[in-house]
Design a protein around this motif. Structure first.
Motif, PDB file in Angstrom:
ATOM      1  N   ASN A 147       0.873  -0.892  -0.107  1.00 46.54           N
ATOM      2  CA  ASN A 147       0.063  -0.129   0.049  1.00 46.54           C
ATOM      3  C   ASN A 147       0.824   1.310   0.219  1.00 46.54           C
ATOM      4  O   ASN A 147       2.034   1.003   0.055  1.00 46.54           O
ATOM      5  CB  ASN A 147      -1.003   0.030   1.245  1.00 46.54           C
ATOM      6  N   MET A 148       0.274   2.434  -0.230  1.00 46.46           N
ATOM      7  CA  MET A 148       0.980   3.619  -0.178  1.00 46.46           C
ATOM      8  C   MET A 148       0.970   4.437   1.189  1.00 46.46           C
ATOM      9  O   MET A 148       1.296   5.703   1.030  1.00 46.46           O
ATOM     10  CB  MET A 148       0.415   4.483  -1.314  1.00 46.46           C
ATOM     11  N   GLY A 149       0.660   3.917   2.247  1.00 47.71           N
ATOM     12  CA  GLY A 149       0.622   4.432   3.549  1.00 47.71           C
ATOM     13  C   GLY A 149       1.719   4.199   4.452  1.00 47.71           C
ATOM     14  O   GLY A 149       2.299   3.036   4.347  1.00 47.71           O
ATOM     15  N   ALA A 150       1.891   4.998   5.271  1.00 45.32           N
ATOM     16  CA  ALA A 150       2.996   4.826   6.642  1.00 45.32           C
ATOM     17  C   ALA A 150       2.224   5.517   7.786  1.00 45.32           C
ATOM     18  O   ALA A 150       1.374   6.585   7.758  1.00 45.32           O
ATOM     19  CB  ALA A 150       4.114   5.096   6.076  1.00 45.32           C
ATOM     20  N   VAL A 151       2.970   5.258   9.068  1.00 41.13           N
ATOM     21  CA  VAL A 151       2.880   5.931  10.103  1.00 41.13           C
ATOM     22  C   VAL A 151       4.182   6.437  10.820  1.00 41.13           C
ATOM     23  O   VAL A 151       4.708   5.439  10.895  1.00 41.13           O
ATOM     24  CB  VAL A 151       1.913   5.357  10.961  1.00 41.13           C
ATOM     25  N   VAL A 152       4.223   7.515  11.212  1.00 43.37           N
ATOM     26  CA  VAL A 152       5.551   8.042  11.625  1.00 43.37           C
ATOM     27  C   VAL A 152       5.120   8.648  12.784  1.00 43.37           C
ATOM     28  O   VAL A 152       4.313   9.313  13.039  1.00 43.37           O
ATOM     29  CB  VAL A 152       6.159   9.038  10.702  1.00 43.37           C
ATOM     30  N   SER A 153       6.202   8.500  13.957  1.00 37.01           N
ATOM     31  CA  SER A 153       5.772   8.900  15.260  1.00 37.01           C
ATOM     32  C   SER A 153       6.918  10.271  15.432  1.00 37.01           C
ATOM     33  O   SER A 153       8.130  10.289  15.027  1.00 37.01           O
ATOM     34  CB  SER A 153       6.319   7.959  16.167  1.00 37.01           C
ATOM     35  N   HIS A 154       6.403  11.318  16.011  1.00 35.71           N
ATOM     36  CA  HIS A 154       7.179  12.372  16.337  1.00 35.71           C
ATOM     37  C   HIS A 154       6.406  13.361  17.449  1.00 35.71           C
ATOM     38  O   HIS A 154       5.030  13.570  17.039  1.00 35.71           O
ATOM     39  CB  HIS A 154       7.184  13.240  15.023  1.00 35.71           C
ATOM     40  N   GLN A 155       7.077  13.817  18.275  1.00 38.16           N
ATOM     41  CA  GLN A 155       6.520  14.793  19.184  1.00 38.16           C
ATOM     42  C   GLN A 155       5.316  14.235  19.997  1.00 38.16           C
ATOM     43  O   GLN A 155       4.464  14.923  20.214  1.00 38.16           O
ATOM     44  CB  GLN A 155       6.390  16.234  18.732  1.00 38.16           C
ATOM     45  N   GLY A 156       5.407  12.961  20.255  1.00 46.62           N
ATOM     46  CA  GLY A 156       4.378  12.333  21.092  1.00 46.62           C
ATOM     47  C   GLY A 156       3.085  12.054  20.595  1.00 46.62           C
ATOM     48  O   GLY A 156       2.203  11.722  20.924  1.00 46.62           O
ATOM     49  N   GLY A 157       3.293  12.063  18.992  1.00 49.35           N
ATOM     50  CA  GLY A 157       2.029  11.710  18.273  1.00 49.35           C
ATOM     51  C   GLY A 157       2.387  10.931  16.973  1.00 49.35           C
ATOM     52  O   GLY A 157       3.626  10.578  16.818  1.00 49.35           O
ATOM     53  N   LYS A 158       1.473  10.059  16.432  1.00 51.55           N
ATOM     54  CA  LYS A 158       1.684   9.079  15.445  1.00 51.55           C
ATOM     55  C   LYS A 158       0.790   9.642  14.215  1.00 51.55           C
ATOM     56  O   LYS A 158      -0.297  10.000  13.923  1.00 51.55           O
ATOM     57  CB  LYS A 158       1.069   7.700  15.758  1.00 51.55           C
ATOM     58  N   TRP A 159       1.700   9.998  13.214  1.00 52.18           N
ATOM     59  CA  TRP A 159       1.324  10.701  12.111  1.00 52.18           C
ATOM     60  C   TRP A 159       1.047   9.977  10.637  1.00 52.18           C
ATOM     61  O   TRP A 159       2.032   9.442  10.257  1.00 52.18           O
ATOM     62  CB  TRP A 159       2.300  12.056  11.638  1.00 52.18           C
ATOM     63  N   PRO A 160      -0.086   9.785  10.206  1.00 52.56           N
ATOM     64  CA  PRO A 160      -0.225   9.120   8.946  1.00 52.56           C
ATOM     65  C   PRO A 160       0.535   9.767   7.705  1.00 52.56           C
ATOM     66  O   PRO A 160       0.438  11.303   7.528  1.00 52.56           O
ATOM     67  CB  PRO A 160      -1.714   9.040   8.416  1.00 52.56           C
ATOM     68  N   VAL A 161       1.072   9.139   6.866  1.00 51.52           N
ATOM     69  CA  VAL A 161       1.944   9.677   5.691  1.00 51.52           C
ATOM     70  C   VAL A 161       1.418   8.792   4.563  1.00 51.52           C
ATOM     71  O   VAL A 161       1.456   7.492   4.644  1.00 51.52           O
ATOM     72  CB  VAL A 161       3.309   9.356   5.853  1.00 51.52           C
ATOM     73  N   MET A 162       0.837   9.429   3.631  1.00 51.19           N
ATOM     74  CA  MET A 162       0.089   8.861   2.513  1.00 51.19           C
ATOM     75  C   MET A 162       0.734   9.716   0.911  1.00 51.19           C
ATOM     76  O   MET A 162       0.743  10.734   0.947  1.00 51.19           O
ATOM     77  CB  MET A 162      -1.188   9.070   2.271  1.00 51.19           C
ATOM     78  N   SER A 163       0.966   8.506  -0.058  1.00 50.74           N
ATOM     79  CA  SER A 163       1.163   9.139  -1.285  1.00 50.74           C
ATOM     80  C   SER A 163       1.112   7.874  -2.291  1.00 50.74           C
ATOM     81  O   SER A 163       1.877   7.007  -2.051  1.00 50.74           O
ATOM     82  CB  SER A 163       2.567   9.990  -1.558  1.00 50.74           C
ATOM     83  N   PRO A 164       0.579   8.119  -3.344  1.00 48.26           N
ATOM     84  CA  PRO A 164       0.669   7.056  -4.463  1.00 48.26           C
ATOM     85  C   PRO A 164       2.266   6.890  -4.844  1.00 48.26           C
ATOM     86  O   PRO A 164       2.533   5.815  -5.411  1.00 48.26           O
ATOM     87  CB  PRO A 164      -0.159   7.575  -5.628  1.00 48.26           C
ATOM     88  N   LEU A 165       3.057   7.875  -4.516  1.00 44.67           N
ATOM     89  CA  LEU A 165       4.463   7.379  -4.934  1.00 44.67           C
ATOM     90  C   LEU A 165       5.255   6.469  -3.983  1.00 44.67           C
ATOM     91  O   LEU A 165       6.349   6.279  -4.125  1.00 44.67           O
ATOM     92  CB  LEU A 165       5.281   8.839  -4.794  1.00 44.67           C
ATOM     93  N   LEU A 166       4.446   6.164  -2.969  1.00 50.11           N
ATOM     94  CA  LEU A 166       5.298   5.154  -1.879  1.00 50.11           C
ATOM     95  C   LEU A 166       4.711   3.823  -1.934  1.00 50.11           C
ATOM     96  O   LEU A 166       4.973   3.190  -1.067  1.00 50.11           O
ATOM     97  CB  LEU A 166       4.646   5.968  -0.649  1.00 50.11           C
ATOM     98  N   PHE A 167       4.024   3.440  -2.765  1.00 46.12           N
ATOM     99  CA  PHE A 167       3.780   2.192  -3.148  1.00 46.12           C
ATOM    100  C   PHE A 167       5.218   1.553  -3.539  1.00 46.12           C
ATOM    101  O   PHE A 167       5.982   1.757  -4.207  1.00 46.12           O
ATOM    102  CB  PHE A 167       3.150   1.780  -4.478  1.00 46.12           C
ATOM    103  N   PRO A 168       5.427   0.401  -2.861  1.00 50.58           N
ATOM    104  CA  PRO A 168       6.735  -0.523  -3.097  1.00 50.58           C
ATOM    105  C   PRO A 168       6.719  -0.906  -4.624  1.00 50.58           C
ATOM    106  O   PRO A 168       5.514  -1.323  -5.170  1.00 50.58           O
ATOM    107  CB  PRO A 168       6.537  -1.619  -2.159  1.00 50.58           C
ATOM    108  N   ALA A 169       7.690  -0.853  -5.393  1.00 57.24           N
ATOM    109  CA  ALA A 169       7.856  -1.452  -6.426  1.00 57.24           C
ATOM    110  C   ALA A 169       7.546  -3.090  -6.544  1.00 57.24           C
ATOM    111  O   ALA A 169       7.148  -3.488  -7.315  1.00 57.24           O
ATOM    112  CB  ALA A 169       9.200  -1.009  -7.165  1.00 57.24           C
TER     113      ALA A 169
END
Length: 387
Positions: A147-169
């Motif tokens: 899929n094209m999504g991720a979750v990154v932790s920063h400053q006490g929060g968990k942040w969704p990160v989405m982009s069609p450019l992030l699908f694994p090849a």
């Protein structure tokens, strides 16, 4: 059925002994950065096999991506990418490593402040390029391998990160690479995949029959093979079905043309960030209470879930729904996953901290209908606290 676009470009390389094909999957002149986590891939030999199959390419390593990958750690990987002119990323690990690698792929060519890439939620990143990446998945859970999504932790929060450019090849899915996982991680993975499915399925009817039947098949598969793969870690057929179920739980197909409800995940993210509760554990805590609080809004799909997944067809509507919720909770507990917040050392007065965090991170209109207020989230957490 709602309008939708469906596109998934990830090539899946599934089965035993497929790591040798890495040499054909990555350009011969690529400068490759292999990213991984805390060292289990070193101890079990997976990393050694990956490196051996990358041949004569220029290969660099970045270790130490945490469970719930941290922004600051990932930025060190970004610095290495830029310094060594890396042009292909290879994630070797579970969902956190794959998620972290996706963020690195977006952040490395980004000209602005990379922290600005956080906070866009499900709307998608404001980027026009990303480094290509592949994955060698070692933990069936998140579906990040397709899929094209991720979750990154920063400053006490968990942040969704989405982009069609992030699908694994591509993603290499060799079930034997998961045989040595601790039972706790396997159980958490089963819960995570299960909840991925129901947050796209137990919403309200959209007459999406193909998506519904596929979702129900994934859920029944998880119910069948989850306990087997815990009891028999090297049962290849059970583990293969678990790996494939987890991938299909969040590769976009069952969510196409239907409403989504990610409130369980968003509340669960705050429990992880505040109290260090495993992601899968947080979902097992929250989901039954979300369903109890949202019975009326989810009634038709809860009844469908009860009948088609748990074979519950007798009793009043209320009784069938309650049975389905109880069976789901019992399934999580049968995997060894506790389902009450108090069982993880959280105090009742700390529920307010979770609600405050939801508000601070913009999670104030959760649910498929955007009507799950902070007050309802508080009620959910209070119900999830203890029996």
């Amino acid at each position: 059925m709602q309008n939708f676009d469906f596109h998934n470009p990830t090539r899946i390389v599934f089965g035993k002994d497929r790591l040798a094909e890495l040499d054909q999957l990555i350009a011969a002149d690529a400068r490759v950065l292999v990213l991984y986590g805390g060292g289990s891939v070193k101890r079990n030999g997976t990393l050694e096999r990956v490196l051996a199959n990358l041949g004569e390419r220029a290969v660099f390593e970045f270790a130490g991506i945490e469970p719930n990958p941290q922004f600051d750690t990932l930025m060190r990987a970004v610095e290495l990418v830029r310094q060594e002119r890396i042009d292909f990323l290879l994630a070797v690990g579970g969902g956190s490593v794959m998620d972290g690698t996706k963020f690195v792929a977006a952040a490395a060519p980004y000209d602005g402040n990379a922290a600005d890439l956080l906070g866009h939620g499900f709307a998608g990143l404001p980027v026009t390029e990303a480094l290509p990446l592949g994955t060698v998945a070692t933990l069936p859970a998140t579906g990040s391998e397709m899929n094209m999504g991720a979750v990154v932790s920063h400053q006490g929060g968990k942040w969704p990160v989405m982009s069609p450019l992030l699908f694994p090849a591509f993603s290499v899915l060799d079930p034997t690479l998961t045989f040595t996982l601790p039972q706790r991680q396997v159980a958490n993975g089963v819960v995570d995949a299960f909840v991925h499915v129901v947050e796209q399925y137990v919403t309200y009817p959209a007459n999406a029959r193909i998506q519904d039947r596929t979702a129900e098949g994934i859920l029944k598969t998880l119910i069948e093979v989850g306990p087997i793969t815990l009891a028999e870690p090297e049962n290849y057929e059970a583990r293969a079905n678990l790996v494939w179920a987890a991938t299909w739980a969040l590769n976009g197909f069952i969510g196409a043309g239907v409403p989504h409800d990610w409130s369980t995940h968003m509340i669960g993210h705050e429990l992880t960030a505040l109290f260090g509760i495993d992601h899968g554990q947080s979902l097992a805590i929250v989901l039954p209470s979300v369903w109890k609080a949202r019975k009326n809004q989810k009634r038709e799909k809860l009844l469908q879930f009860a009948e088609r997944v748990w074979d519950i067809s007798s009793g009043s509507e209320e009784e069938r729904i309650d049975q389905a919720i109880a069976k789901t909770r019992a399934f999580f507990e049968s995997l060894g996953v506790k389902t009450k917040l108090s069982q993880y050392g959280v105090q009742a007065h700390q529920i307010g901290d979770v609600v405050s965090a939801l508000e601070a991170h913009g999670m104030v209109a959760l649910s498929e209908q955007g009507d799950m207020t902070p007050e309802i989230s508080r009620a959910v957490l209070e119900d999830a606290f203890s029996d």
